[in-house]
Design an enzyme around this catalytic site. Structure first.
Site, PDB file in Angstrom:
ATOM      1  N   ASP A   1     -32.992  34.601 -52.524  1.00 17.89           N
ATOM      2  CA  ASP A   1     -32.354  34.773 -53.826  1.00 17.89           C
ATOM      3  C   ASP A   1     -33.386  34.625 -54.943  1.00 17.89           C
ATOM      4  OD1 ASP A   1     -29.838  35.229 -52.751  1.00 17.89           O
ATOM      5  OD2 ASP A   1     -29.347  33.091 -52.711  1.00 17.89           O
TER       6      ASP A   1
ATOM      7  N   HIS B   1     -33.600  40.636 -50.783  1.00 17.77           N
ATOM      8  CA  HIS B   1     -32.501  39.855 -51.356  1.00 17.77           C
ATOM      9  C   HIS B   1     -31.503  39.397 -50.298  1.00 17.77           C
ATOM     10  CE1 HIS B   1     -30.522  38.101 -54.672  1.00 17.77           C
ATOM     11  NE2 HIS B   1     -30.835  38.998 -55.582  1.00 17.77           N
TER      12      HIS B   1
END
Length: 265
Positions: free
Chosen positions: A242, A238
């Site tokens: 995204d 992450h």
């Protein structure tokens, strides 16, 4: 005391550090005991160099990279039919892994943000789809890398996969042949696994976990029909990727698998 295991081990010694393992045909049942599990009850086995490196790298990956997982179900009928047509009269046949690698490279071309590496103070976007393919060995896992997959055709990718997997199982890979993957694929379908999640293989920021292709009922135009389904799970870092980008990549990969001719456009 001497037991049957002692006799079997004495008969088998000396064994090579990395024995060649023939691939098990898809759909066949696992052996009762794999080479790495046979005779291990009650034993304490010191870590090999390979297992120690695997443990260190995967612990660092899972503890440092914030993993999250996105899943999708893919209809494989058209891709499997295309492979059957292309393999008519071919010897050797093109492997399913070659198609998967090629289509993953096409999806990476459409979503270059997936093909990236975390560098602490920057994100390095990589110029080529250097795709690693996880291979199980008696002593652990190794990931031979097929370079610049976006620029190669199916035959070239299939030749690279066959050559590198054979070298991996023989313990002959050079460091430059198993390091630096920008993206990794782990396929446990031949073991009958339906779906799973995988730990990211640095320096890449994502890994695609593939299960078995199985016949499943699905609803199409209000009717229940049977389709050959593959469950795919993308693990992403992450810090780099995204959720919307991971979803876009999986959507493109799914579309390419379901309409493989689109990969040629």
């Amino acid at each position: 005391r001497i037991i049957a295991r002692d006799v079997e081990q004495a008969h088998a010694a000396p064994a090579p550090a990395m024995a060649a393992v023939a691939p098990r045909p898809a759909g066949s049942a696992p052996a009762a005991a794999t080479p790495q599990s046979r005779g291990l009850r009650g034993d304490r086995v010191p870590l090999s160099k390979m297992r120690s490196i695997i443990a260190t790298r995967l612990h660092q990956s899972y503890s440092q990279a914030p993993h999250y997982f996105v899943r999708v179900a893919i209809e494989m009928d058209r891709l499997l039919d295309l492979r059957k047509q292309l393999n008519a009269g071919r010897d050797p046949a093109l492997s399913l892994n070659a198609f998967i690698v090629k289509l993953a490279a096409a999806a990476l071309e459409r979503n270059p943000g997936i093909n990236a590496s975390w560098e602490g103070d920057a994100i390095q976007y990589l110029p080529h789809a250097d795709i690693g393919l996880a291979v199980a060995l008696p002593g652990g896992l190794i990931t031979p890398v097929i370079r610049a997959c976006e620029a190669k055709g199916l035959e070239a990718i299939d030749q690279d996969v066959g050559h590198l997997v054979a070298k991996a199982r023989a313990g002959g890979l050079l460091p430059e042949e198993y390091t630096g993957a920008s993206f990794t694929i782990s396929n446990l379908g031949s073991y009958g696994v339906e779906e799973f999640t995988a730990i990211i293989n640095p320096p890449g920021s994502a890994i695609l976990a593939l299960g078995a292709v199985t016949a499943e009922p699905v609803v199409r135009d209000g009717a229940v029909v049977v389709r050959r389904i593959l469950h795919a799970t993308l693990s992403s870092d992450h810090r780099v990727i995204d959720g919307a980008l991971a979803a876009a990549f999986l959507a493109d990969f799914k579309a390419l698998c379901e309409e493989p001719a689109r990969a040629l456009l």
